[in-house]
Motif scaffolding. Structure first.
Motif, PDB file in Angstrom:
ATOM      1  N   VAL A 179       0.804  -1.222   0.000  1.00 56.61           N
ATOM      2  CA  VAL A 179       0.000   0.000   0.000  1.00 56.61           C
ATOM      3  C   VAL A 179       0.839   1.276   0.000  1.00 56.61           C
ATOM      4  N   GLN A 180       2.129   1.159   0.225  1.00 55.60           N
ATOM      5  CA  GLN A 180       2.952   2.368   0.323  1.00 55.60           C
ATOM      6  C   GLN A 180       3.036   3.126  -0.995  1.00 55.60           C
ATOM      7  N   TYR A 181       3.116   2.387  -2.104  1.00 53.25           N
ATOM      8  CA  TYR A 181       3.190   3.007  -3.427  1.00 53.25           C
ATOM      9  C   TYR A 181       2.047   2.468  -4.286  1.00 53.25           C
ATOM     10  N   ASN A 182       0.852   2.745  -3.832  1.00 53.00           N
ATOM     11  CA  ASN A 182      -0.347   2.202  -4.462  1.00 53.00           C
ATOM     12  C   ASN A 182      -1.024   3.272  -5.311  1.00 53.00           C
ATOM     13  N   THR A 183      -1.076   3.075  -6.624  1.00 49.08           N
ATOM     14  CA  THR A 183      -1.706   4.082  -7.497  1.00 49.08           C
ATOM     15  C   THR A 183      -3.082   3.631  -7.980  1.00 49.08           C
ATOM     16  N   THR A 184      -3.677   2.648  -7.310  1.00 51.92           N
ATOM     17  CA  THR A 184      -4.995   2.174  -7.734  1.00 51.92           C
ATOM     18  C   THR A 184      -5.971   3.332  -7.873  1.00 51.92           C
ATOM     19  N   CYS A 185      -6.651   3.388  -9.004  1.00 54.80           N
ATOM     20  CA  CYS A 185      -7.611   4.462  -9.254  1.00 54.80           C
ATOM     21  C   CYS A 185      -8.742   4.396  -8.222  1.00 54.80           C
ATOM     22  N   PRO A 186      -9.118   5.528  -7.630  1.00 50.82           N
ATOM     23  CA  PRO A 186     -10.202   5.517  -6.638  1.00 50.82           C
ATOM     24  C   PRO A 186     -11.531   5.061  -7.218  1.00 50.82           C
ATOM     25  N   PHE A 187     -11.714   5.190  -8.527  1.00 46.93           N
ATOM     26  CA  PHE A 187     -12.966   4.743  -9.141  1.00 46.93           C
ATOM     27  C   PHE A 187     -12.989   3.223  -9.284  1.00 46.93           C
ATOM     28  N   VAL A 188     -11.815   2.615  -9.380  1.00 50.52           N
ATOM     29  CA  VAL A 188     -11.723   1.158  -9.339  1.00 50.52           C
ATOM     30  C   VAL A 188     -12.046   0.676  -7.927  1.00 50.52           C
ATOM     31  N   GLU A 189     -11.483   1.354  -6.936  1.00 52.16           N
ATOM     32  CA  GLU A 189     -11.749   0.985  -5.549  1.00 52.16           C
ATOM     33  C   GLU A 189     -13.233   1.143  -5.213  1.00 52.16           C
ATOM     34  N   ARG A 190     -13.878   2.096  -5.850  1.00 54.08           N
ATOM     35  CA  ARG A 190     -15.318   2.289  -5.623  1.00 54.08           C
ATOM     36  C   ARG A 190     -16.099   1.047  -6.065  1.00 54.08           C
ATOM     37  N   VAL A 191     -15.663   0.426  -7.176  1.00 56.02           N
ATOM     38  CA  VAL A 191     -16.307  -0.802  -7.635  1.00 56.02           C
ATOM     39  C   VAL A 191     -16.103  -1.917  -6.615  1.00 56.02           C
ATOM     40  N   TRP A 192     -14.876  -2.029  -6.089  1.00 53.77           N
ATOM     41  CA  TRP A 192     -14.598  -3.050  -5.070  1.00 53.77           C
ATOM     42  C   TRP A 192     -15.513  -2.854  -3.862  1.00 53.77           C
ATOM     43  N   ASN A 193     -15.670  -1.591  -3.460  1.00 54.61           N
ATOM     44  CA  ASN A 193     -16.514  -1.298  -2.295  1.00 54.61           C
ATOM     45  C   ASN A 193     -17.970  -1.668  -2.553  1.00 54.61           C
ATOM     46  N   LYS A 194     -18.432  -1.380  -3.770  1.00 58.73           N
ATOM     47  CA  LYS A 194     -19.815  -1.706  -4.118  1.00 58.73           C
ATOM     48  C   LYS A 194     -20.021  -3.224  -4.113  1.00 58.73           C
ATOM     49  N   ALA A 195     -19.043  -3.952  -4.675  1.00 59.22           N
ATOM     50  CA  ALA A 195     -19.140  -5.412  -4.686  1.00 59.22           C
ATOM     51  C   ALA A 195     -19.159  -5.963  -3.264  1.00 59.22           C
ATOM     52  N   GLU A 196     -18.350  -5.370  -2.392  1.00 60.16           N
ATOM     53  CA  GLU A 196     -18.307  -5.822  -0.996  1.00 60.16           C
ATOM     54  C   GLU A 196     -19.633  -5.538  -0.296  1.00 60.16           C
ATOM     55  N   GLN A 197     -20.196  -4.367  -0.554  1.00 60.93           N
ATOM     56  CA  GLN A 197     -21.460  -3.986   0.088  1.00 60.93           C
ATOM     57  C   GLN A 197     -22.588  -4.940  -0.269  1.00 60.93           C
ATOM     58  N   ILE A 198     -22.705  -5.267  -1.549  1.00 59.81           N
ATOM     59  CA  ILE A 198     -23.810  -6.147  -1.927  1.00 59.81           C
ATOM     60  C   ILE A 198     -23.497  -7.598  -1.540  1.00 59.81           C
ATOM     61  N   GLY A 199     -22.206  -7.934  -1.509  1.00 57.81           N
ATOM     62  CA  GLY A 199     -21.818  -9.270  -1.065  1.00 57.81           C
ATOM     63  C   GLY A 199     -22.208  -9.515   0.370  1.00 57.81           C
ATOM     64  N   GLU A 200     -22.062  -8.489   1.197  1.00 57.79           N
ATOM     65  CA  GLU A 200     -22.427  -8.610   2.615  1.00 57.79           C
ATOM     66  C   GLU A 200     -23.935  -8.816   2.796  1.00 57.79           C
ATOM     67  N   LYS A 201     -24.706  -8.472   1.755  1.00 54.25           N
ATOM     68  CA  LYS A 201     -26.167  -8.670   1.801  1.00 54.25           C
ATOM     69  C   LYS A 201     -26.579  -9.934   1.061  1.00 54.25           C
ATOM     70  N   ASN A 202     -25.578 -10.799   0.836  1.00 56.37           N
ATOM     71  CA  ASN A 202     -25.813 -12.115   0.228  1.00 56.37           C
ATOM     72  C   ASN A 202     -26.257 -12.070  -1.229  1.00 56.37           C
ATOM     73  N   TYR A 203     -25.782 -11.068  -1.946  1.00 57.75           N
ATOM     74  CA  TYR A 203     -25.968 -11.056  -3.392  1.00 57.75           C
ATOM     75  C   TYR A 203     -24.705 -11.612  -4.051  1.00 57.75           C
ATOM     76  N   THR A 204     -24.872 -12.399  -5.084  1.00 52.52           N
ATOM     77  CA  THR A 204     -23.753 -12.826  -5.910  1.00 52.52           C
ATOM     78  C   THR A 204     -23.370 -11.671  -6.826  1.00 52.52           C
ATOM     79  N   VAL A 205     -22.073 -11.489  -7.053  1.00 53.91           N
ATOM     80  CA  VAL A 205     -21.607 -10.399  -7.914  1.00 53.91           C
ATOM     81  C   VAL A 205     -21.340 -10.911  -9.325  1.00 53.91           C
TER      82      VAL A 205
END
Length: 410
Positions: free
Chosen positions: A142-168
Motif C-alpha cells: 500500500v505504500q506506493y499504491n496508485t490504484t484508481c479511486p474509481f476502481v476501488e469504488r467498484v470493489w466497495n460496491k461489490a463488498e457492500q452487496i456481497g455482505e447482503k448475500n448477493y452474488t456479484v
C-alpha cells in the motif's frame, strides 16, 4: 477536482487552451458537442472530453515522484502503469522494471525481490493474492499504491452487496488487470462470476432459468467464477458491477437483461425487484462516461473519418473506436508516427489484434473533416502531434501555433 504534477512532456499548450475554453463555457459538462477547429482546407472536430483522467494523472504523479525521491533504489511496477506505450516506455527508460506483463505472465520472479525494493501498484489495482505475496516478502503493497479511486469504488460496491448475500456479476474482460483485481476482491466476500459481453450474459441467463444444465457451467465460464460457485443457488440473488472502462450502453443492457430474468423468475415488480437484484447503479468511472458521451455527441455531426489515439491494449480507447466504427471509417493509432504520409496510415484492428496498412485514408476533396479523440490514458501531447501532422498535409503547419496563441490571449 485535484490537479496533479504530470511531466510536461505529456502536456500540450494547444489542447490545454482548448479544454480550458470549453470548461469556461460549460462548467457543468452538459454540452457534448465537439470543438470545431477550422483550419480552412482541414476541419477537425475535437471531442468535448478526452485524454488523461483523474486516475491516470494520479498514477503518473506517484510513479514519477517515487522515482525522483528514491535515487539508487530498485523500483518495480507490478505491470504496465497504464495502457499507454509512451508512458510505460518512459518509466522503463528511468530504470523501472515490470514484474509481470499485462496478461499476468511473470517477468521478474518473486524470489528476486528484496524487502527494501519499491513495488508500485498500477492504476488498475491488483489482486489480494498478489498483495499477500508482497507482504510475505516484506514489501508493503500500500505504500506506493496508485490504484484508481474509481476502481476501488467498484470493489466497495461489490463488498457492500456481497455482505447482503448477493452474488456479484462482473461485466469486464476476464484477462484485464482491473477485472482480475475486482474478481479477486469480490470473491473473498461473495460468489462471483465474470461476463465478457452480452453474449456471455445471455448464456448466464440460460443457467439462471434452467435452460442449460448446471454441468455445462464449468466449461463455459472456465477461469471466470469463484471457487465453489453453485449455479443452482448462487444465481438467485445477484448484482452487476463492471470494469470501469467498459462500454456504458453494454453494461446497462447486461444489467437490464439480468434484472429482467430475475423479475420474471421470481414474479417480482419494479418495487420488489430489490429483493433479488441489487441496485448497484453505474460503476463506470466519470471519465469513461464523459469520453463515451463526448464521442456520441461528436458522431451527431458529419465528418469524413475518425481518428482515435491511444494504447492498443487500452480497453477504454477500444470502446471509443467501437462507437466511431459504427458511423464512419475509423483509424485507431498510438501516435502521429503511425500517419506515414497523406496517403498511408498504420492503424490497429483491435477486433483481430493486428496492425493494418491503409492507403488513401484522407478524402481527396477539401475541406476534409476529421473527428479526433483519445483514450483516458493518452497524453494530450500525442493528440496535438496528430493535429500538427495532419496540418502538414495541407500546408497549414503554422495554424496550430496561431490557434494556441489566439486561445491563450482571449
Amino acid at each position: 477536482m485535484k490537479t496533479f504534477n504530470v511531466p510536461i512532456i505529456y502536456r500540450s499548450p494547444l489542447i490545454t487552451a482548448i479544454k480550458q475554453k470549453r470548461k469556461q463555457q460549460d462548467r457543468m459538462k452538459k454540452d457534448f458537442t465537439p470543438t470545431l477547429l477550422d483550419f480552412g482546407a482541414l476541419k477537425i472536430l475535437l471531442a468535448r472530453h478526452f485524454g488523461f483522467c483523474y486516475g491516470v494523472e494520479n498514477a503518473i504523479e506517484i510513479a514519477f515522484k517515487t522515482i525522483e525521491e528514491n535515487p539508487g533504489k530498485r523500483i518495480f511496477l507490478l505491470s504496465e502503469m497504464i495502457h499507454n506505450p509512451h508512458v510505460n516506455s518512459d518509466l522503463l527508460e528511468k530504470g523501472v522494471q515490470f514484474i509481470m506483463d499485462t496478461s499476468g505472465k511473470q517477468l521478474v520472479p518473486w524470489e528476486a525481490l528484496q524487502p527494501d525494493d519499491i513495488v508500485i501498484i498500477p492504476a488498475f489495482g491488483t489482486t489480494l493474492e498478489i498483495e499477500a505475496q508482497l507482504t510475505s516478502l516484506g514489501i508493503s503493497p500500500v505504500q506506493y499504491n496508485t490504484t484508481c479511486p474509481f476502481v476501488e469504488r467498484v470493489w466497495n460496491k461489490a463488498e457492500q452487496i456481497g455482505e447482503k448475500n448477493y452474488t456479484v456479476i462482473v461485466h469486464g474482460k476476464p484477462g484485464h488487470e482491473e477485472t482480475r483485481a475486482t474478481f479477486s476482491h469480490s470473491l473473498h466476500n461473495t460468489p462471483t462470476v465474470v461476463v465478457n459481453d452480452m453474449a456471455e450474459a445471455r448464456i448466464l441467463g440460460e443457467f439462471m432459468t434452467g435452460q442449460r444444465p448446471a454441468s455445462d457451467f464449468a466449461g463455459l465460464f472456465k477461469g471466470q467464477y469463484s471457487p465453489g460457485f453453485n449455479v443452482e443457488t448462487d444465481l438467485q440473488r445477484v448484482g452487476v458491477v463492471n470494469q470501469t472502462t467498459m462500454l456504458a450502453t453494454e453494461t446497462q443492457a447486461i444489467a437490464d437483461y439480468i434484472k429482467g430474468i430475475i423479475m420474471q423468475q421470481y414474479q417480482l415488480t419494479e418495487a420488489t425487484a430489490g429483493e433479488r437484484f441489487a441496485d448497484t447503479r453505474d460503476t463506470l468511472c466519470y471519465a469513461t462516461n464523459d469520453n463515451q458521451s463526448a464521442v456520441n455527441g461528436m458522431l451527431a455531426t458529419n465528418a469524413d473519418l475518425a481518428i482515435v489515439v491511444g494504447g492498443y491494449n487500452s480497453s477504454n480507447t477500444s470502446h471509443l473506436v467501437e462507437l466511431c466504427e459504427e458511423k464512419m471509417p475509423t483509424y485507431f493509432i498510438s501516435s502521429e508516427e503511425k500517419i506515414l504520409s497523406e496517403k498511408e496510415i498504420l492503424h490497429w484492428d483491435f477486433h483481430h489484434k493486428q496492425e493494418l496498412h491503409s492507403l488513401h485514408f484522407l478524402p481527396e476533396q477539401t475541406p476534409a473533416t476529421i473527428m479526433l479523440t483519445s483514450g483516458a490514458s493518452c497524453p494530450d501531447a500525442l493528440v496535438e502531434g496528430v493535429i500538427r501532422k495532419l496540418l502538414t498535409f495541407y500546408g497549414l503547419e503554422h495554424k496550430a501555433d496561431e490557434l494556441a496563441d489566439q486561445l491563450m490571449n482571449n
